[in-house]
Design an enzyme around this catalytic site. Structure first.
Site, PDB file in Angstrom:
ATOM      1  CG  ASP A   1      -1.887   1.139   1.287  1.00 19.02           C
ATOM      2  OD1 ASP A   1      -2.247   1.661   0.216  1.00 19.02           O
ATOM      3  OD2 ASP A   1      -2.293   1.528   2.399  1.00 19.02           O
TER       4      ASP A   1
ATOM      5  CE  LYS B   1     -12.687   5.737 -11.383  1.00 13.85           C
ATOM      6  NZ  LYS B   1     -13.548   4.846 -12.188  1.00 13.85           N
TER       7      LYS B   1
ATOM      8  CE  LYS C   1       2.153 -14.343  -8.943  1.00 13.01           C
ATOM      9  NZ  LYS C   1       1.432 -15.067  -9.979  1.00 13.01           N
TER      10      LYS C   1
END
Lengths: 237, 237
Positions: free
Chosen positions: B161, B204, B182
């Site tokens: 983040d 955005k 993964k």
């Protein structure tokens, strides 16, 4: 990756080799629990009220404890370090004793239980096994701040990972987390995370959750998760 | 929600009303920075080496500092509490002074900078403005443990983040995080998070990143993020 598949790592790490300084699997077969914990630490259950809990959190806790009385719900205990049950779940995972001698690793503890009472993650999870769902009551303390006055998105993501994982049972690893942040969560407030198992396909568990205010009027976040069950056959090879 | 839109909250919270115990917007117009921080705390930059940094982390840090010499890269500073710049970005957000009197909120600090040196999140971010990308060097300490010996997935999500947010510039909020785990990350190892801005559509921002080992041979995680730029027009209404 709260309950990441340590079993599956055997093959992953065997294939890619061990990097310098990274844990590797050992043939000494010393369980991580013994290396990392004392019995005293293992047995303290942190999913119980402490003086930092707000009125909202205590009230909800009491309501859910009542629901536990007929056996339809159960409170899940929570430990700072590896519990006996988790050690059992991950019994095929062992660490290199030399590595554990390193001071930093010997201090290791569960991310969400490393804060003093009230400063970090205060939470308790209740599970309804018949309905394959859990309810997590979470109060994010002042050390979890993002923007002033608001809970950090990473702290919310952490609790979502834990809440979804609590619906799975047994040893699993998180393969995917997809989180929509709808509203920021005020710091030190209480939120309720409702999680459920939506679908089971072989070893894949598809889960979802929502994060709401105590009065249920505010939807803070929605998320889905894909978790993978460990394969006991593979883990022992 | 590292850089969550406090500006946008004005309308959100105005519409839904203030819940008991939650922060509300105040007409007193006292900036959060003044309420939460001392100048001394604000100005300490935590994105610099300390004795807990491993050889790997120090080596990478030195390499990127060299890249900064011609101005193509810059090291981003990091503060425990709200920096002057962030206060500027979020200047339309103000807290209720009564709430700040609460002891717990007065202790508030940035989630990832609340640990003692070496125990939690040790990281530094370098930014290449021309290429719209950043590189985050991250060493996850022993208090960020999930399964024994491995980094908690929530800690990884938190750093993702932050890493994605570092590509945006200015005041934004995280709207979506989609993370594929993964491989589990060994505790106390160093990983490199490469993030980039893929697309900009109005307010955005579409971003992506990958998390790799220092030698780049191991891909630990991949993620995408959708961040929303704050609208200065709306925030001042």
């Amino acid at each position: 990756m709260l309950r990441s598949c340590t079993a599956g790592l055997r093959s992953i790490w065997a294939l890619r080799g061990r990097r310098e300084g990274a844990p590797r699997l050992s043939m000494d077969l010393q369980p991580a629990r013994r290396l990392f914990s004392t019995e005293k630490v293992i047995h303290k259950d942190w999913a119980l009220p402490n003086p930092s809990w707000s009125k909202d959190l205590k009230l909800l806790f009491d309501q859910f404890m009542k629901k536990c009385e007929d056996g339809s719900w159960e409170r899940l205990p929570s430990y700072k370090r590896t519990s006996t049950q988790e050690s059992e779940d991950f019994k095929t995972y062992f660490l290199d004793p030399k590595l554990v001698e390193e001071e930093r690793l010997s201090q290791a503890q569960l991310f969400t239980r490393g804060f003093e009472d009230g400063l970090g993650f205060e939470y308790v999870i209740f599970k309804n096994n018949d309905e394959k769902r859990t309810v997590c009551l979470f109060q994010g303390g002042p050390y979890l701040q993002g923007v002033p006055g608001l809970l950090h998105g990473g702290a919310m993501a952490t609790m979502i990972d834990i809440a979804l994982g609590s619906c799975t049972g047994g040893a699993v690893m998180t393969a995917n987390l997809n989180i929509n942040f709808k509203r920021p969560v005020p710091l030190c407030s209480v939120v309720v995370i409702n999680s459920q198992l939506d679908k089971l396909e072989g070893r894949k568990l598809f889960l979802s959750c929502n994060v709401r205010s105590v009065d249920e009027k505010t939807l803070y976040s929605e998320a889905t998760g894909l978790f993978i069950k460990l394969d006991p056959e593979k883990s022992s090879t």
